[in-house]
Design a protein around this motif. Sequence first.
Motif, short mmCIF file in Angstrom:
data_model
loop_
_atom_site.label_atom_id
_atom_site.label_comp_id
_atom_site.label_asym_id
_atom_site.label_seq_id
_atom_site.Cartn_x
_atom_site.Cartn_y
_atom_site.Cartn_z
N GLU A 799 -2.32 4.58 -0.71
CA GLU A 799 -2.01 5.59 -2.21
C GLU A 799 -1.09 5.30 -2.68
N ALA A 800 -0.26 3.88 -2.73
CA ALA A 800 0.92 4.20 -3.46
C ALA A 800 1.12 2.60 -3.00
N LEU A 801 1.78 2.01 -4.24
CA LEU A 801 2.51 0.84 -4.49
C LEU A 801 3.83 0.81 -5.41
N THR A 802 4.81 0.59 -4.70
CA THR A 802 5.93 0.35 -4.94
C THR A 802 6.33 -0.66 -5.56
N LEU A 803 7.00 -1.50 -6.67
CA LEU A 803 8.17 -2.66 -6.45
C LEU A 803 9.27 -2.13 -6.39
N PHE A 804 10.23 -2.33 -5.72
CA PHE A 804 11.25 -2.11 -5.16
C PHE A 804 12.94 -2.75 -5.49
N ASP A 805 12.59 -4.22 -5.20
CA ASP A 805 13.38 -4.60 -5.88
C ASP A 805 12.65 -6.01 -5.85
N VAL A 806 13.51 -6.79 -7.03
CA VAL A 806 13.40 -8.48 -7.23
C VAL A 806 14.53 -9.27 -6.43
N TYR A 807 14.30 -10.32 -6.47
CA TYR A 807 15.70 -11.27 -6.15
C TYR A 807 15.92 -12.45 -6.31
N LEU A 819 10.30 -11.16 -4.44
CA LEU A 819 9.20 -9.11 -5.29
C LEU A 819 9.02 -8.73 -3.34
N ALA A 820 9.95 -7.71 -3.64
CA ALA A 820 9.48 -6.59 -2.72
C ALA A 820 9.16 -5.51 -2.52
N PHE A 821 7.96 -4.76 -2.33
CA PHE A 821 7.01 -3.65 -2.64
C PHE A 821 7.21 -2.89 -1.17
N GLY A 822 6.85 -1.67 -1.61
CA GLY A 822 6.24 -0.38 -0.64
C GLY A 822 4.92 -0.17 -0.67
N LEU A 823 4.56 -0.14 0.64
CA LEU A 823 3.21 0.44 0.69
C LEU A 823 2.93 1.72 1.42
N ARG A 824 2.76 2.40 0.85
CA ARG A 824 2.22 3.88 1.33
C ARG A 824 0.69 3.72 1.71
N LEU A 825 0.70 3.78 3.22
CA LEU A 825 -1.07 3.81 3.84
C LEU A 825 -1.19 5.33 3.91
N ARG A 826 -2.45 5.96 4.25
CA ARG A 826 -2.98 7.15 4.11
C ARG A 826 -4.49 7.02 3.88
N ALA A 827 -5.11 7.99 5.43
CA ALA A 827 -6.78 7.74 4.96
C ALA A 827 -6.68 9.41 4.83
N VAL A 828 -8.15 9.98 4.81
CA VAL A 828 -8.48 11.27 4.22
C VAL A 828 -9.11 11.97 5.51
#
Length: 858
Positions: A799-807, A819-828
């Motif tokens: 549902e959403a993909l966010t890059l929240f950190d670069v080291y 590269l640190a990503f946050g994945l938001r997963l959801r089914a309908v």
Amino acid sequence: MKIVMSWLREVVPALPPAKAVADALIRAGFEVEAVEPVGHDLAGVVVGEVLSIELVQAKKKNVRWVRVRVAETGTREVICGAFNFAVGDRVAVALPGAVLPGGFTITARKTYGHLSEGMICSASELGIGDDHSGILVLPPDTPVGTDVAGLLELADDVLDIAVTPDRGYGLSIRGIAREAATAFGLPFDDPAGAASEQAASEQAGAGQVGAGQGAAGYPVVVEDTAACGRYVARVVTGVRPDAATPLRLARRLALSGMRPISVPVDVTNLIMLGLGQPLHAFDRAKLSGPIVVRRAREGERLVTLDGVKRELDPEDLVIADDSGPVALAGVMGGASTEISTDTTEILIEAAHFDPVAVARTARRHQLGSEASRRFERGVDPALAPAAARAALRLLTELAGATAEAGVTDIDHRPAPRPITFPLGETARLGGRPYPAEVVRRRLVEVGCTVADAGTDAVALPGAAVDLAGADSVGDGALLVVPPSWRPDLTRPADLVEEVMRLEGYDTIPVTLPRLPAGRGLTQGQRIRRAVGTALAHQGYVEVLTIPFVGDDTPDRLGLTSDDARAAVVRIANPIAEDAANLRTTLLPGLFAAAVRNIGRGQVDLALFETGLVFRATATTPVVTPPTPAVDHRPGDAEIAALNAVLPEQPRLVAVVLTGRREPAGWWGPGQPATWQDAVDAAHTVAAATGVDLTVTADALTPWHPGRCARLSADGQVVGYAGELHPRVIAAYGLPARTCAMELDLDTVLEIALARPPVTAPAVSTYPPADRDIALVVEACVPVARVTEGLRRGAGDLLEALTLFDVYEGSQIGEGKRSLAFGLRLRAVDRTLTAQEANAARDAAIAEAARLTGAVLRT
């Protein structure tokens, strides 16, 4: 141009009042800005004879106690501070109760120990001129007691006309009189006609006529015949240095906006204002050798009449003698041959100079004059002999001069070419029918020579024409030879305009286009408006800049010669030489707007503009397409022919940011605008159009090579964003770290409109599953490539993909970054299990690893 009505009525006597004349000229297409009454408020001023003068001494200044006779038996005593008159002189006396220009009322008052019963007037106090140094002394035979206003014709009206560049003939009494006579159906007796006939007879008897040079007239050589098509020279001798311009003519000059100077100078100005032909008077005694009309030579200088020493350019057209240049042709004379109070022999120059040559010289030296103003707009080349003859007549009458018999007239004018004019052209372009007899009559009133198609040159009375220049003719067509004073009439459309304006633009029916019902904005128009609204909601302010740039713009932007943005389209008639090209990018205009605002104290800026740019296409022979008709829509072939000669005109959107994007306050120091904000503006535009952008690092001027982002959509490069190069910032005077973005809006719209209609997403009521991952990749791998792999691998559950950190650091190795990503997963339709969420996460990691070589950081 100021037109004195009394002067105009000398040419067309039966004209109605000034206001009616002004209205008629406006209907004929002239811009009459004002009708100025002058001298109508003057009353009570009479001619007086000075009987006696007594000196009155005072502390501040000495004055004179004057007794004047103002009637056969009446006298007055007046105090006067001027000393330029004597007993027996005739002067203008304002009696008590008289009203002078400006509403100034004269009363009897006691001053210097005497009762002054009025005032003895100067020229400036009567509104005749600017001279207020002494009293106006009238001719000795002026009748005592005569009303001065009537005697000097002081009551008049002046029309102030803004003459457009294509109507140079309007800068003269002759030209406006012709238009006024035509407007009221009155006879017009050309003031240049009689002088032309007299000049022709003199040339036939004693003159030098043609391209050669003989002994009859003053010797003249025209080296540049393209820039000087005609040169007439006449000589007068025995000029009285003490001669004075009559008050009536001096006032005529003053009302026309020119200062009376001396008889020779005033005569040349009167001829220029009356006939439209600029003249120049040389002191013949100061000339050495023959007159030569040529281009200036390298290193030559000239001191002009304004006292300025000027470095001449090889493109300047000059009048020279054996000593070198003595005048800038058509612009201003030189000080070395200037008319002075000792001048007794004068050479009168009446010439026709090329409008472009004169205009460029005047602009090059920033030296505009009444003469150059007329030559730039086109002077009648047939007028020179008549103007010279008129000048000789006035010098003979006013200064006692004697005209030498010799006449120099060097004539290199080409034969006029007739215009093939189909009679149906007026209806086709004018939008209403015009009878053939009306078309003929109006063209004759303009001054054209008209003959039926198929005739030869003999059938065109008064015109030795070059029929080789005429187009092929058919039935219902005319051969029209424009008059010599109308160089703007070069094609059938120009003749149509003349017929339309003389018949009256108000006679053309007004019709509104019939629009089909049910149509509104197109989808493209809606999207473009949405883009502007979205940027405005983000705090950007829209500006509209002019689309013209200078020759140095590619260099200031740092563009290379092979860059498409460096291929500018030059304007044929630029409004300024430093803005002679059409823009190829919106950025220069935005930079100028930013600098202007910063100069006024507004340093935190977020500006945007949406507009067209102009890109030069491959050089091909350009053929001017025919002018389309106005009574029906042009066909596809006509539109294609018109578009074929135009440059490419894509529509772009651009932003520029300076200063802080977040102001300082109690919450902190504020945040400066950075290249990320420029990239965010591109995402704002993309979101408004429904297009996804891919951002990758790149290096393109005028952006900083290390802070430049390439913007792509569906594999096409659509723009760039980032921080500007320091050299570009310095070239435009922008603040450090200025950022900008430019996007090809047309390409983005094509991509948006090619996609299927957007459907509303289904909103899931089930809870999301959040997963965080950190991937180690090579430092050169774009983030966009990694996110592409993650999105592809996670599939529909993402549902959403966010890059929240670069080291970047020693813990992950040299040349790598985390590269640190946050994945938001959801089914309908269900709540995801942990196994499903983890499987989607692992699939995303696997696809990213396949595309970029990423390794999961543990």
